[in-house]
Design a protein around this motif. Structure first.
Motif, PDB file in Angstrom:
ATOM      1  N   LEU A  87     -20.489 -39.368  -6.487  1.00 28.52           N
ATOM      2  CA  LEU A  87     -20.673 -39.617  -7.924  1.00 28.52           C
ATOM      3  C   LEU A  87     -21.489 -38.517  -8.587  1.00 28.52           C
ATOM      4  CD1 LEU A  87     -21.339 -43.464  -8.067  1.00 28.52           C
ATOM      5  CD2 LEU A  87     -19.477 -42.265  -9.170  1.00 28.52           C
ATOM      6  N   GLN A 108     -20.363 -36.211 -11.651  1.00 27.62           N
ATOM      7  CA  GLN A 108     -21.234 -36.221 -12.822  1.00 27.62           C
ATOM      8  C   GLN A 108     -21.566 -34.789 -13.259  1.00 27.62           C
ATOM      9  OE1 GLN A 108     -24.463 -38.924 -11.756  1.00 27.62           O
ATOM     10  NE2 GLN A 108     -25.630 -37.953 -13.385  1.00 27.62           N
ATOM     11  N   ALA A 160     -23.473 -38.113 -18.167  1.00 29.81           N
ATOM     12  CA  ALA A 160     -24.609 -38.930 -17.720  1.00 29.81           C
ATOM     13  C   ALA A 160     -24.068 -39.966 -16.724  1.00 29.81           C
ATOM     14  CB  ALA A 160     -25.246 -39.629 -18.903  1.00 29.81           C
ATOM     15  N   ALA A 161     -24.922 -40.416 -15.827  1.00 26.23           N
ATOM     16  CA  ALA A 161     -24.493 -41.359 -14.787  1.00 26.23           C
ATOM     17  C   ALA A 161     -23.862 -42.611 -15.398  1.00 26.23           C
ATOM     18  CB  ALA A 161     -25.673 -41.735 -13.922  1.00 26.23           C
ATOM     19  N   GLU A 162     -24.498 -43.137 -16.429  1.00 21.33           N
ATOM     20  CA  GLU A 162     -24.008 -44.361 -17.054  1.00 21.33           C
ATOM     21  C   GLU A 162     -22.644 -44.123 -17.710  1.00 21.33           C
ATOM     22  OE1 GLU A 162     -25.074 -47.187 -16.538  1.00 21.33           O
ATOM     23  OE2 GLU A 162     -24.067 -48.361 -18.089  1.00 21.33           O
ATOM     24  N   THR A 189     -14.970 -47.401 -14.822  1.00 22.80           N
ATOM     25  CA  THR A 189     -14.613 -48.825 -14.998  1.00 22.80           C
ATOM     26  C   THR A 189     -13.444 -48.960 -15.973  1.00 22.80           C
ATOM     27  OG1 THR A 189     -16.839 -49.552 -14.538  1.00 22.80           O
ATOM     28  CG2 THR A 189     -15.483 -51.070 -15.793  1.00 22.80           C
TER      29      THR A 189
END
Lengths: 309, 177
Positions: B137, B141, B147-149, B156
Motif C-alpha cells: 500500500l 501511495q 494520502a493513505a486515506e 474501496t
C-alpha cells in the motif's frame, strides 16, 4: 446476518471482489497450497506455507512469535508453578500484541473527578508495541480529542487549538495529568508489560469467555495483583492495583483486559479500565497513528521535545 | 490413473474458485489457508459421498462452508460477519461465476478483467498496482502521490464498481443480496 443493509452489503461485496482479485493473481501460491494438502493426505509431514507478498510481513512476525513462544515453553515446560505458567502466558500474549497487525479494541473507562463518578466508552487502535490512537470524548458536548503515539513521537490533537507533540515521555506525563484519563496505562502492551514486573503476583486458570455477541472463547485467564502499598496520589506513577487478562488459548491474543485502581475516599482518578478486542483491521494504514490524520486544515503545532526528554 | 492422482487433478482445477470462496468468507489469509487444507482433507475422506454426475466445485464449496463456519465460531480473531445468510449470498455469486464459460478459474474470471479494463484510470491504476503487481500500500501511495486515506477510499470505491459490473454481467441484481 442482514446483508440487505447498505453498509453490510457493500462490505460483503467488497470482500467478494477482494477475494477474486487476490486469487486471480496468486495461482503459484495456490499450486503450493494444493501440494501441501496432498502431502497431508499422503501422511507426509506438512510443510509450512511459503509467504505470499501480501502476507509476508505477518508471516515473519508469526515466526518470530513462534520462536519466542518456543523459548518460553522450553523455559517453563517442567514447571508446575502457577505463577511461572502465568508469566509464560503473559509473555506469549505480549509477543502476539507486539506483532505489527492493526487491531481495534473497545475501551471502557470509569473515573472520579473528586466529587462525582464519570464513565465513557471509546475505541482504541493498536499496532505493535509503539503505535496506538484513541479518541476521547471532549469536555464540551459533541467534541472529542485524539491522543496517540507512533514509533517517532507521541501527540495530542484537542478538539480545538494547537496540536501537541513530543517524545514518548511527553504523552505519558500528559495522560497522567489529564483529569479524565489520569494514567498512562492505555496500550495493551503497557498493561501486559506491567503484569510481568516484580510488583505483581500472578495466578492463571483455564476459562471460557462469553462475549457480548454470544461467542464463547477458550481462554487462559491471568490475574495480577499489585504487591505494592496503596497508591500515592502525590506521585505521577499510577499503576493499577489489579489487572486481569483473558488470552485466547489458540492464538495467544489478549481478548479482554481489565485494570482496576483502589482509590482512597474522594481521591480523583481512574478506577476501572476495560479493553475488549473487536477485530483485526488489516486494511488500516499507519497514517492512523499520525497526529495529522486527526484534524483538517491548518493547526499550530507545539513541540514539547525538549521538556519531555 | 489412481484415485489419488485423479482427486489431485480435480482439486487443482477447482482450487482457484475454492480459495476465492474461502477468502471472501474468512478474510484472513492464515485462516483461509487452514480452511483450505481442512476442506481438501475432508473432501478426500468423504470422496465416496461425492456424486460423480455433478460438478465438483459446489460440493467442495459445501464442505468449505461448514469448515468456515466452524473456524469462525472457534476464533475471535475472525471478526468479519459470517453466518448462513452470508454463505447463501456467496453461494449465489460463486455459482454464477461457475456457470461462466471456461474450464479453469482463470478463464471464468476473464469477465472480471473486462470490468477492470472498463474502470476509469483513477480506479484502474491503484487496483492494478495493488493486486496485479502486488505492490505494498505504501508503494502504491507514493507512486500515485495519494494520502493513505484517499488510497483506501479509492480502492474501496473501485471494488464496489467492480462488484456492480460483475453482478451485471452475471445477471445478479444487487437487491438480491
Amino acid at each position: 446476518m442482514n446483508v440487505d443493509g447498505q453498509d453490510e452489503g457493500d462490505d460483503l461485496r467488497e470482500a467478494w471482489i477482494d477475494s477474486l482479485l487476490i486469487t486471480m493473481n496468486n495461482t503459484q501460491a495456490d499450486t503450493e497450497r494444493l501440494a501441501r494438502a496432498m502431502e497431508q493426505i499422503e501422511g507426509k509431514p506438512v510443510t509450512r506455507a511459503k509467504p505470499t507478498l501480501r502476507s509476508s510481513r505477518f508471516r515473519w512476525a508469526s515466526m518470530a512469535v513462534a520462536a519466542s513462544v518456543l523459548f518460553i515453553a522450553v523455559l517453563w515446560m517442567e514447571s508446575n508453578d502457577p505463577a511461572k505458567l502465568a508469566l509464560a502466558a503473559v509473555e506469549r500474549s505480549l509477543q502476539v500484541a507486539a506483532m505489527p497487525v492493526p487491531r481495534k479494541y473497545e475501551l471502557q473507562v470509569k473515573y472520579r473527578t473528586g466529587t462525582e463518578w464519570k464513565a465513557y466508552d471509546s475505541e482504541i487502535y493498536i499496532q505493535g508495541r509503539d503505535n496506538f490512537a484513541v479518541r476521547h470524548p471532549g469536555l464540551l458536548p459533541e467534541t472529542s480529542f485524539w491522543v496517540g503515539q507512533n514509533e517517532r513521537e507521541s501527540w495530542v490533537v484537542p478538539a480545538f487549538g494547537p496540536v501537541l507533540k513530543g517524545g514518548k515521555d511527553f504523552l505519558k506525563k500528559w495522560l497522567e495529568a489529564s483529569e479524565e484519563i489520569r494514567t498512562s496505562s492505555l496500550h495493551v502492551t503497557t498493561l501486559l508489560s506491567r503484569m510481568r514486573s516484580k510488583g505483581y503476583s500472578l495466578k492463571i486458570e483455564d476459562t471460557v469467555l462469553q462475549r457480548a455477541d454470544n461467542d464463547s472463547i477458550e481462554c487462559e485467564k491471568i490475574y495480577a495483583e499489585s504487591n505494592s502499598p496503596a497508591i500515592d496520589p502525590t506521585k505521577h506513577e499510577d499503576p493499577p492495583t489489579q489487572i486481569e487478562v483473558w488470552v485466547e488459548k489458540d492464538s495467544g491474543l489478549a481478548i479482554r483486559v481489565i485494570a482496576k485502581w483502589d482509590r482512597g475516599e474522594g481521591d480523583p482518578g481512574r478506577e476501572y479500565l476495560e479493553l475488549n478486542f473487536v477485530t483485526e483491521e488489516r486494511n488500516l494504514t499507519t497514517d492512523l497513528f499520525l497526529a495529522e490524520s486527526h484534524y483538517d486544515g491548518y493547526r499550530p503545532v507545539i513541540n514539547s521535545w525538549e521538556e519531555s526528554q | 490413473m489412481d484415485v489419488q492422482t485423479l482427486f489431485e487433478a480435480l482439486i487443482r482445477e477447482n482450487t482457484g474458485m475454492l480459495m476465492a470462496y474461502i477468502r471472501a468468507g474468512i478474510r484472513d489469509e492464515h485462516a483461509a489457508d487452514d480452511v483450505y487444507q481442512e476442506t481438501v482433507l475432508a473432501a478426500w475422506k468423504r470422496l465416496d459421498d461425492y456424486d460423480t454426475q455433478k460438478p465438483l466445485g459446489p460440493w467442495l464449496r459445501g464442505i468449505a462452508s461448514k469448515v468456515m463456519l466452524a473456524h469462525h465460531r472457534k476464533s475471535a480473531r475472525l471478526a468479519c460477519p459470517l453466518d448462513e445468510g452470508v454463505i447463501a449470498w456467496l453461494n449465489d455469486r460463486f455459482a454464477a461465476i461457475h456457470n461462466l464459460q471456461g474450464d479453469t478459474f482463470d478463464e471464468k474470471i476473464a469477465t472480471l478483467r473486462e470490468c477492470i479494463d472498463a474502470l476509469p484510470d483513477t480506479y484502474k491504476h491503484p487496483v492494478r498496482m495493488r493486486y496485479t503487481e502486488q505492490k505494498a500500500l505504501a508503494e502504491v501511495q507514493s507512486t500515485l502521490d495519494l494520502a493513505a486515506e484517499t488510497l483506501r477510499k479509492r480502492l474501496t470505491r473501485a471494488k464496489l464498481r467492480l462488484a456492480e459490473c460483475l453482478e451485471r454481467k452475471l445477471g445478479i441484481r444487487k437487491a438480491s443480496a
